[in-house]
Design a protein around this motif. Sequence first.
Motif, PDB file in Angstrom:
ATOM      1  N   ILE A   3      92.344  -3.808  -8.334  1.00  0.00           N
ATOM      2  CA  ILE A   3      93.008  -5.010  -8.836  1.00  0.00           C
ATOM      3  C   ILE A   3      92.054  -6.195  -8.782  1.00  0.00           C
ATOM      4  N   LEU A   4      91.364  -6.362  -7.662  1.00  0.00           N
ATOM      5  CA  LEU A   4      90.441  -7.495  -7.524  1.00  0.00           C
ATOM      6  C   LEU A   4      89.288  -7.398  -8.514  1.00  0.00           C
ATOM      7  N   SER A   5      88.759  -6.202  -8.688  1.00  0.00           N
ATOM      8  CA  SER A   5      87.653  -6.054  -9.638  1.00  0.00           C
ATOM      9  C   SER A   5      88.126  -6.285 -11.064  1.00  0.00           C
ATOM     10  N   ALA A   6      89.365  -5.880 -11.370  1.00  0.00           N
ATOM     11  CA  ALA A   6      89.923  -6.122 -12.705  1.00  0.00           C
ATOM     12  C   ALA A   6      90.088  -7.616 -12.954  1.00  0.00           C
ATOM     13  N   LEU A   7      90.536  -8.351 -11.945  1.00  0.00           N
ATOM     14  CA  LEU A   7      90.717  -9.794 -12.091  1.00  0.00           C
ATOM     15  C   LEU A   7      89.381 -10.518 -12.223  1.00  0.00           C
ATOM     16  N   ALA A  12      88.373 -15.115 -17.156  1.00  0.00           N
ATOM     17  CA  ALA A  12      88.564 -16.142 -18.193  1.00  0.00           C
ATOM     18  C   ALA A  12      89.924 -16.000 -18.881  1.00  0.00           C
ATOM     19  N   PRO A  13      90.233 -14.852 -19.508  1.00  0.00           N
ATOM     20  CA  PRO A  13      91.583 -14.726 -20.075  1.00  0.00           C
ATOM     21  C   PRO A  13      92.663 -14.740 -19.007  1.00  0.00           C
ATOM     22  N   GLY A  14      92.331 -14.274 -17.800  1.00  0.00           N
ATOM     23  CA  GLY A  14      93.305 -14.312 -16.719  1.00  0.00           C
ATOM     24  C   GLY A  14      93.747 -15.725 -16.391  1.00  0.00           C
ATOM     25  N   SER A  15      92.844 -16.690 -16.516  1.00  0.00           N
ATOM     26  CA  SER A  15      93.202 -18.094 -16.293  1.00  0.00           C
ATOM     27  C   SER A  15      94.212 -18.566 -17.332  1.00  0.00           C
ATOM     28  N   ALA A  16      94.089 -18.065 -18.563  1.00  0.00           N
ATOM     29  CA  ALA A  16      95.061 -18.413 -19.598  1.00  0.00           C
ATOM     30  C   ALA A  16      96.427 -17.820 -19.285  1.00  0.00           C
ATOM     31  N   PHE A  17      96.456 -16.612 -18.721  1.00  0.00           N
ATOM     32  CA  PHE A  17      97.728 -16.018 -18.303  1.00  0.00           C
ATOM     33  C   PHE A  17      98.383 -16.884 -17.224  1.00  0.00           C
ATOM     34  N   PHE A  66      92.870 -18.378 -36.439  1.00  0.00           N
ATOM     35  CA  PHE A  66      92.525 -19.396 -35.439  1.00  0.00           C
ATOM     36  C   PHE A  66      91.425 -18.872 -34.524  1.00  0.00           C
ATOM     37  N   ASP A  67      91.577 -17.617 -34.093  1.00  0.00           N
ATOM     38  CA  ASP A  67      90.622 -16.983 -33.199  1.00  0.00           C
ATOM     39  C   ASP A  67      89.262 -16.827 -33.869  1.00  0.00           C
ATOM     40  N   GLN A  68      89.258 -16.379 -35.117  1.00  0.00           N
ATOM     41  CA  GLN A  68      88.000 -16.169 -35.829  1.00  0.00           C
ATOM     42  C   GLN A  68      87.242 -17.472 -36.042  1.00  0.00           C
ATOM     43  N   LYS A  69      87.956 -18.531 -36.399  1.00  0.00           N
ATOM     44  CA  LYS A  69      87.302 -19.800 -36.725  1.00  0.00           C
ATOM     45  C   LYS A  69      86.741 -20.501 -35.488  1.00  0.00           C
ATOM     46  N   LEU A  70      87.480 -20.436 -34.369  1.00  0.00           N
ATOM     47  CA  LEU A  70      87.056 -21.180 -33.174  1.00  0.00           C
ATOM     48  C   LEU A  70      86.188 -20.361 -32.231  1.00  0.00           C
ATOM     49  N   GLY A  71      86.270 -19.029 -32.336  1.00  0.00           N
ATOM     50  CA  GLY A  71      85.425 -18.188 -31.490  1.00  0.00           C
ATOM     51  C   GLY A  71      85.641 -18.435 -30.011  1.00  0.00           C
ATOM     52  N   ARG A  72      84.579 -18.767 -29.287  1.00  0.00           N
ATOM     53  CA  ARG A  72      84.673 -18.966 -27.840  1.00  0.00           C
ATOM     54  C   ARG A  72      85.573 -20.138 -27.464  1.00  0.00           C
ATOM     55  N   ALA A  73      85.730 -21.103 -28.364  1.00  0.00           N
ATOM     56  CA  ALA A  73      86.558 -22.275 -28.064  1.00  0.00           C
ATOM     57  C   ALA A  73      88.043 -22.005 -28.263  1.00  0.00           C
ATOM     58  N   ALA A  74      88.404 -20.845 -28.819  1.00  0.00           N
ATOM     59  CA  ALA A  74      89.808 -20.578 -29.154  1.00  0.00           C
ATOM     60  C   ALA A  74      90.712 -20.612 -27.929  1.00  0.00           C
ATOM     61  N   LEU A  75      90.273 -20.023 -26.835  1.00  0.00           N
ATOM     62  CA  LEU A  75      91.129 -19.941 -25.651  1.00  0.00           C
ATOM     63  C   LEU A  75      91.365 -21.298 -25.000  1.00  0.00           C
ATOM     64  N   LEU A 174      91.574 -25.549 -14.685  1.00  0.00           N
ATOM     65  CA  LEU A 174      91.173 -24.202 -15.098  1.00  0.00           C
ATOM     66  C   LEU A 174      90.348 -24.183 -16.380  1.00  0.00           C
ATOM     67  N   MET A 175      90.228 -25.304 -17.054  1.00  0.00           N
ATOM     68  CA  MET A 175      89.542 -25.346 -18.350  1.00  0.00           C
ATOM     69  C   MET A 175      88.113 -24.803 -18.317  1.00  0.00           C
ATOM     70  N   PRO A 176      87.302 -25.086 -17.283  1.00  0.00           N
ATOM     71  CA  PRO A 176      85.942 -24.507 -17.278  1.00  0.00           C
ATOM     72  C   PRO A 176      85.934 -22.981 -17.313  1.00  0.00           C
ATOM     73  N   LEU A 177      86.898 -22.355 -16.634  1.00  0.00           N
ATOM     74  CA  LEU A 177      86.981 -20.893 -16.675  1.00  0.00           C
ATOM     75  C   LEU A 177      87.352 -20.391 -18.065  1.00  0.00           C
ATOM     76  N   LEU A 178      88.248 -21.103 -18.735  1.00  0.00           N
ATOM     77  CA  LEU A 178      88.682 -20.693 -20.070  1.00  0.00           C
ATOM     78  C   LEU A 178      87.521 -20.691 -21.057  1.00  0.00           C
ATOM     79  N   TRP A 179      86.559 -21.574 -20.878  1.00  0.00           N
ATOM     80  CA  TRP A 179      85.408 -21.644 -21.777  1.00  0.00           C
ATOM     81  C   TRP A 179      84.488 -20.439 -21.604  1.00  0.00           C
ATOM     82  N   ARG A 180      84.646 -19.686 -20.508  1.00  0.00           N
ATOM     83  CA  ARG A 180      83.776 -18.532 -20.260  1.00  0.00           C
ATOM     84  C   ARG A 180      84.273 -17.258 -20.920  1.00  0.00           C
ATOM     85  N   ALA A 181      85.376 -17.327 -21.633  1.00  0.00           N
ATOM     86  CA  ALA A 181      85.914 -16.137 -22.295  1.00  0.00           C
ATOM     87  C   ALA A 181      84.943 -15.643 -23.353  1.00  0.00           C
ATOM     88  N   PRO A 182      84.876 -14.318 -23.580  1.00  0.00           N
ATOM     89  CA  PRO A 182      83.993 -13.799 -24.624  1.00  0.00           C
ATOM     90  C   PRO A 182      84.427 -14.275 -25.993  1.00  0.00           C
TER      91      PRO A 182
END
Length: 386
Positions: A3-7, A12-17, A66-75, A174-182
């Motif tokens: 669980i810890l390794s999965a998190l 990055a997406p986990g912060s959005a959750f 939306f996802d395609q146009k913004l890429g890494r900034a989408a999240l 949490l915003m800095p973590l969200l920017w690290r999403a692929p």
Amino acid sequence: MSILSALRLTRAPGSAFVVMGLYWGVFAAHVPVFRDRLGVDDAVFGTLLLGSSLGLLTTMWLAPRFDQKLGRAALPVAAALLALAWIAPALAATPLAFAIGMVGVGMASGVCDVVMNARVSQIEAQSGRSLMNANHGLFSLAYGCAALASGLTREAGLPILVVFGGMTVVTLVLMPLLWRAPASAMMPEEGASVTLPLWPVALCGIVVMIAFLSEATVESWSALHIERTLGGGAAQGALGPALLGITMTLGRFGGQALAERLSETAVIRVAALVSAFGAAIAAMAPVPMVAYLGFAITGLGISVIGPMGLALAGRMVAPHQRSQAIARVAVIAFCAFLIAPVLMGGLSEVFGLRLAFGAVAALLLMILPPVLALRRRARALAAVPA
């Protein structure tokens, strides 16, 4: 440790959750407040909640672009839009203003949900691990904590807008973590087929839809059931959705370990029976304490159905079709948020909340037939040589 390794892998997406869970947990605990402030009955309030459902379904089709146009900034942009969207219903003093505000909430939630699940799916494909349960567990943990804390703020008389403002502060942290999403990876492999097998994806969508519908009804109506049907206070009412969030957290984190040992179809079948039993207990509860037990059992059961249904959809198709399949399942599944307000509002108004939660128990049993069909499909695929 899994669980810890999965998190860590999906931080990055986990912060959005987490962000999503916080806002909806606050809302769930404040449902009686919203209803009383608007001065409407259950049926009308259920209709007003359709605003979020309509907004959600609209953006389900727009989110991939939306996802395609913004890429890494989408999240991070999606999370910021969600924070802004909640201001309108928090300020709404009339039914129309509330409904319009909930349309905006639904649109922002839809975009954020599609993007964050796509990011987890992308990391799953890259790592070869099942990661959905851990991330959905984060949502439930944040949801339960927010609902429980909101019960205390309600007792203290804190205005709704102040509580939502606190959630905005957390989002900014949490915003800095969200920017690290692929970045988005939506394009299929060159020369690969983009045609999805229709019926397995549709069946997975039905399974996840029923799970989301059941989850949405308990989230939005458990507090009202405890306070109005069983005579509980504000803090007691908030404990209903809080317990759901806590038990769903435990179930999903436990499901993360089960996903690496058992088949999705086996776990979903057992989970459907357990959650139906819990909903029936909540429906027949004579006192709040028994209702808490029912909601806790329901949360444990439905916790794994949605994430495992999404993971199962990915296994039903070729690797390069995984994200596309999950997107299609999401479109079907989020019809639940269109059905749930009308179903619960109408049944509650005509027959009462006891029968409404009894209907949820019956609905959960309807998961079994499509899961059996999917099990046959999974066995057939396993029998085909690589």
